[in-house]
Enzyme design. Structure first.
Site, short mmCIF file in Angstrom:
data_model
loop_
_atom_site.label_atom_id
_atom_site.label_comp_id
_atom_site.label_asym_id
_atom_site.label_seq_id
_atom_site.Cartn_x
_atom_site.Cartn_y
_atom_site.Cartn_z
NE ARG A 56 9.55 17.96 -35.46
CZ ARG A 56 9.31 16.83 -34.82
NH1 ARG A 56 8.71 15.82 -35.45
NH2 ARG A 56 9.67 16.68 -33.56
CE LYS A 198 14.00 19.23 -37.34
NZ LYS A 198 15.42 19.05 -36.94
CG HIS A 217 18.53 16.31 -34.49
ND1 HIS A 217 17.63 16.20 -33.46
CD2 HIS A 217 18.32 17.55 -35.01
CE1 HIS A 217 16.91 17.29 -33.36
NE2 HIS A 217 17.31 18.13 -34.29
CB SER A 235 13.11 21.02 -31.04
OG SER A 235 12.64 22.33 -31.04
CE LYS A 239 19.74 20.37 -32.45
NZ LYS A 239 18.39 20.64 -31.90
CB THR A 240 19.88 27.05 -32.17
OG1 THR A 240 19.32 26.07 -33.03
CG2 THR A 240 20.09 28.34 -32.94
CG ASP A 254 18.44 21.11 -36.39
OD1 ASP A 254 18.41 20.90 -35.17
OD2 ASP A 254 17.58 20.69 -37.17
NE ARG A 319 11.21 25.89 -33.92
CZ ARG A 319 12.15 24.99 -33.69
NH1 ARG A 319 13.39 25.25 -34.04
NH2 ARG A 319 11.87 23.85 -33.10
#
Length: 529
Positions: A56, A198, A217, A235, A239-240, A254, A319
């Site tokens: 990003r 995002k 988030h 990130s 989490k994932t 997410d 990713r």
């Protein structure tokens, strides 16, 4: 809803002589290969390179300052303003630029799995692979829904159009501009597809709280008994990975909303980091990457085209984007009840926070507002190794409103639904980054499992003398010495110095929340210098 004037921009692009709307996945894959935008991997996923921008670009994101959002946005370094004239001028340029392209791609879908709170969106863009990305990450409408779909927010994406900062009022050639008045997101100068995802999340973070819905988030899953868990974290914190549990059904990985009815997923897919991905450590994610999925910046073997998930030569921020349906044990539709357990994830590069600790409500609010973690390599441009950072509500880059807005809503819901809250460190142990090692994923899974099953409610705890956190002395499947970070360091004095330095960073950061109650301020680290 969009005004008639705002809709004219979308209508103009949709009059393009060769625009493809809501193509099926196989059709998009055919287009991607035909246009040589990406190559087909051995898994069946398309593999694209995003060029020089592999993360990003937060410094290139702006919100149009207008009478619709002027009094609501938390203006500053995160939410930079741009004037309406500059936005309108760049919008005209990008629209003309896209009109000259040989073909365009158009996707209509939704953000929000709860029909009562979903946002109809559309994406108009230059690359077929970006359109496939949008299709896999957002919620695809049924044929009946598509017939009645009326978009309320439009993403216009021209990755090869470069802005002129001196003329266009941008920070660089890259731009991510959000107009809440025109309900348009304008993206250009970067091929990193994550900007699509995002930017829509930022929009939902503006819209949902105004309807008394907490936007978060976080990832979420549900156990066999219907118990719901939330996993907050930036990130790279897990989490994932941690929400993809073979013994629990996934709600989403997410972005979620928390309404009076419970939890709902904002998206329809997952955007997982691929670094060091293996079938042993993360089988669900590994097996989800198949035909129709999108790989970003993953290096393929030259002959077999097998993905090499250990190769970081392009970026550490590799990713994979795939639909929720690629995971076996999901809950569909992606809605569930109120969370029983909330877990804050942090990848602590200092190696000093306990691997797991149970938080009081006041500590929960302190650590939610703090949002401490270590920003991992590749997530943003220019980040090459972990950097200590504080991101309010574990998602500051995507919060248009003041952090206190989200924190107050979370506190109310913790009280209302009696949710248990834990802080879990997925970062380093035995030393800081460069000296220690990452906490084993198997240990983290065991700790999370114990928290979700209530096994930590009666276990003896020890209070950390620097951070004031209550860490369990025993967790099934985890060596006792791992639970107290000081015990894992060979140099105890070095640990004390590192921990005290981190404690002071907490205090320095929290000083900006001068309206927080005394109870919340006192819930931070005990050590105050």
């Amino acid at each position: 809803m969009k005004t008639e004037e705002d809709a004219l921009v979308t209508k103009e692009l949709l009059t393009h002589s060769n625009i493809h709307s809501n193509l099926a996945v196989p059709q998009l894959v055919e287009k991607i290969l035909e246009k040589e935008e990406a190559i087909l991997s051995a898994t069946g996923a398309v593999c694209a390179s995003t060029g020089m921008y592999t993360g990003r670009s937060p410094k290139d994101k702006f919100i149009v300052r207008d009478d619709v959002c002027e009094d609501f946005i938390d203006w500053g370094d995160v939410n930079r303003p741009i004037d309406e004239e500059s936005f309108d001028m760049l919008l005209r340029k990008v629209t003309a630029y896209l009109h000259d392209k040989e073909e365009l791609f158009h996707f209509k879908g939704f953000a929000g799995a709860d029909p009562n709170h979903r946002l109809p969106i559309e994406v108009i863009n230059e690359y077929a692979w970006h359109n496939l990305f949008a299709r896999q990450l957002f919620i695809t409408p049924s044929d009946e829904e598509l017939n009645t779909h009326q978009s309320e927010f439009t993403v216009i994406y021209a990755p090869t159009y470069k802005a002129d900062p001196a003329v266009d009022g941008t920070n660089s050639e890259t731009f991510i501009l959000i107009s809440f008045k025109k309900r348009i997101i304008l993206i250009g100068g970067t091929e990193y597809a994550g900007e699509i995802k995002k930017s829509i999340f930022s929009v939902m973070n503006f819209i949902l709280p105004q309807n008394d819905i907490l936007s978060m988030h976080c990832s979420a899953n549900v156990g066999q008994e219907g118990d719901v868990a939330l996993f907050f974290g930036l990130s790279g914190t897990g989490k994932t990975t941690l929400s993809a549990d073979p013994y629990r059904r996934l709600i989403g990985d997410d972005e979620h909303g928390w309404s009076s009815n419970g939890i709902f997923n904002i998206e329809g897919g997952c955007y997982a980091k691929c670094i060091n991905l293996s079938p042993k450590k993360e089988p669900q994610i590994y097996n989800a990457i198949r035909f129709g999925s999108v790989l970003e910046n993953v290096v393929l073997d030259g002959s077999s085209r097998e993905p090499d998930y250990d190769d970081t030569s392009l970026t550490e921020n590799t990713r994979a984007a795939y639909p929720l349906g690629n995971i076996d044990n999901i809950i569909s539709p992606s809605v569930a009840g109120h969370p029983n357990t909330i877990i804050f994830l942090t990848a602590d590069a200092s190696g000093t926070l306990p691997p797991i600790s149970r938080l009081t409500k006041e500590q929960a609010m302190y650590h939610f507002l703090s949002g401490y973690t270590s920003k991992l390599a590749g997530t943003e441009r220019g980040v090459t190794q972990p950097q200590a950072t504080f991101s309010a509500c574990f998602g500051s880059p995507f919060l248009p409103l003041a952090p206190a807005t989200y924190a107050e809503m979370l506190g109310q819901k913790i009280d209302q639904y009696n949710s248990s809250v834990f802080l879990v460190n997925t970062g380093w142990t035995g030393g800081a980054y460069g000296f220690g090692q990452r906490i084993k994923l198997s240990y983290t899974r065991a700790m999370v499992h114990a928290a979700l099953e209530g096994e930590l409610n009666s276990i003896e705890t020890v209070t950390d003398k620097i951070f004031g956190l209550e860490a369990p002395m025993h967790v099934p499947g985890v060596p006792d010495e791992v639970l107290v970070p000081r015990n894992t360091w060979s140099d105890k004095e070095a640990y004390d110095a590192e921990a005290k330095a981190l404690a002071m960073k907490f205090h320095d950061n929290f000083s900006k929340f001068n309206k927080a109650s005394e109870e919340i301020r006192n819930a931070g680290p005990i050590y105050k210098g």
